[in-house]
Design an enzyme around this catalytic site. Structure first.
Site, mmCIF file in Angstrom:
data_model
loop_
_atom_site.group_PDB
_atom_site.id
_atom_site.type_symbol
_atom_site.label_atom_id
_atom_site.label_comp_id
_atom_site.label_asym_id
_atom_site.label_seq_id
_atom_site.Cartn_x
_atom_site.Cartn_y
_atom_site.Cartn_z
ATOM 1 N N ASP A 142 0.782 -1.246 0.000
ATOM 2 C CA ASP A 142 0.000 0.000 0.000
ATOM 3 C C ASP A 142 0.814 1.297 0.000
ATOM 4 O O ASP A 142 0.472 2.245 0.731
ATOM 5 C CB ASP A 142 -0.966 0.026 1.200
ATOM 6 N N ASP B 91 -4.693 -0.617 -1.699
ATOM 7 C CA ASP B 91 -6.021 -0.384 -1.175
ATOM 8 C C ASP B 91 -6.805 0.186 -2.354
ATOM 9 O O ASP B 91 -6.354 1.142 -3.000
ATOM 10 C CB ASP B 91 -5.886 0.669 -0.052
ATOM 11 N N HIS C 210 -10.561 1.095 -2.958
ATOM 12 C CA HIS C 210 -11.914 1.162 -2.423
ATOM 13 C C HIS C 210 -12.909 1.823 -3.376
ATOM 14 O O HIS C 210 -12.570 2.804 -4.036
ATOM 15 C CB HIS C 210 -11.927 2.004 -1.133
ATOM 16 N N HIS D 214 -10.315 7.367 1.300
ATOM 17 C CA HIS D 214 -8.936 7.231 0.818
ATOM 18 C C HIS D 214 -8.868 6.117 -0.216
ATOM 19 O O HIS D 214 -9.709 5.221 -0.227
ATOM 20 C CB HIS D 214 -7.984 6.915 1.982
ATOM 21 N N LYS E 228 -6.981 -4.823 -3.135
ATOM 22 C CA LYS E 228 -7.727 -5.409 -2.013
ATOM 23 C C LYS E 228 -8.774 -4.425 -1.488
ATOM 24 O O LYS E 228 -8.682 -3.229 -1.768
ATOM 25 C CB LYS E 228 -6.768 -5.813 -0.881
ATOM 26 N N CYS F 162 -2.086 -2.392 7.617
ATOM 27 C CA CYS F 162 -1.984 -3.341 6.513
ATOM 28 C C CYS F 162 -0.702 -4.166 6.539
ATOM 29 O O CYS F 162 -0.713 -5.330 6.142
ATOM 30 C CB CYS F 162 -2.195 -2.616 5.197
HETATM 31 C C1 VGL Z 1 -4.621 1.114 5.634
HETATM 32 C C2 VGL Z 1 -6.051 2.301 6.989
HETATM 33 C C3 VGL Z 1 -7.079 2.142 6.083
HETATM 34 C C4 VGL Z 1 -3.249 0.586 5.395
HETATM 35 C C5 VGL Z 1 -5.641 0.958 4.718
HETATM 36 O O1 VGL Z 1 -2.863 0.415 4.224
HETATM 37 O O2 VGL Z 1 -2.518 0.351 6.387
HETATM 38 N N1 VGL Z 1 -4.844 1.794 6.775
HETATM 39 N N2 VGL Z 1 -6.860 1.468 4.962
HETATM 40 ZN ZN ZN Z 2 -8.320 1.453 3.359
#
Ligand code: VGL
Ligand code: ZN
Length: 201
Positions: A16, A58, A60, A77, A102, A141
């Site tokens: 990420d 990530d 979304h 985000h 993901k 993550c």
């Molecule tokens: C993450 C918060 C929300 C991460 C992803 O990649 O650690 N943290 N979504």
């Molecule tokens: Zn996230």
């Protein structure tokens, strides 16, 4: 214990490293950009050894359940296709890097790159048994990806110089590192690698 060197059963897994998690992004990880030069050194090493490089992202939908408007704890985000969801511009991902998306459906979050993806199968197909893992964020993550990797029978080398924490509560990152090491991850910093005998560019 022997010094760690990259072998024919290793893969690099980058978690990420996306614009929204960097300073100036929607969910900035403090000093999150510090992982980039560190990861670039590991990327160059894995390219030289012709070993797989994978990057989770990530990814979304707009109304994702982890967003505050939907009752989650995060600001919006990493919305699929947005600038914030793109990999950090300075991250030197090679064209051969495998991208794993993901948490792609509105009703489900996934902190782990193994959750709801074919990551494990992809790693096994490439003959990878040990994963060098770095990225963002240590306490979300990275932690969940490392935990799942170990549970699925992969060895894990945790790249201490290539992870940073959100630290929503002070000490979260430190506790996450302790937990990963307790579970069996081996810590590594780049300068702790065995001297690299592979051809230098
Ligand atoms: C993450 C918060 C929300 C991460 C992803 O990649 O650690 N943290 N979504
Ligand atoms: Zn996230």
């Amino acid at each position: 214990m022997d010094a760690i060197r990259v072998s024919g059963r290793d893969a690099l897994l980058i978690v990420d490293v996306q614009n929204d998690f960097l300073p100036g992004g929607a969910l900035p990880v403090p000093a999150g950009d510090a992982v980039i030069p560190a990861l670039n050194r590991y990327i160059a090493l894995f390219v030289r050894h012709a070993r797989p490089i994978l990057a989770t992202r990530d990814w979304h939908p707009q109304q994702h359940c982890s967003f505050r408007q939907q009752g989650g704890i995060w600001p919006p985000h990493c919305i699929a296709g947005s600038k914030g969801a793109e990999p950090a511009a300075q991250l030197a991902l090679p064209p051969t890097a495998v991208i794993v998306s993901k948490a792609t459906s509105a009703g489900q979050d996934a902190y782990s790159g193994f959750e709801g993806t074919v990551l494990a199968a992809q790693l096994r197909a490439s003959g990878s048994a040990r994963l060098f893992i770095g990225g963002l964020a240590t306490d979300y993550c990275v932690l969940n990806t490392v935990t799942d990797a170990l549970a699925q029978g992969f060895e894990v080398v945790l790249l201490l110089d290539a992870i940073r924490a959100v630290d929503l509560h002070a000490g979260d990152g430190r506790a996450a590192i302790a937990q990963m090491l307790e579970q069996g991850a081996r810590p590594l910093r780049f300068d702790g690698l065995a001297p690299d005998a592979s051809p230098q560019p």
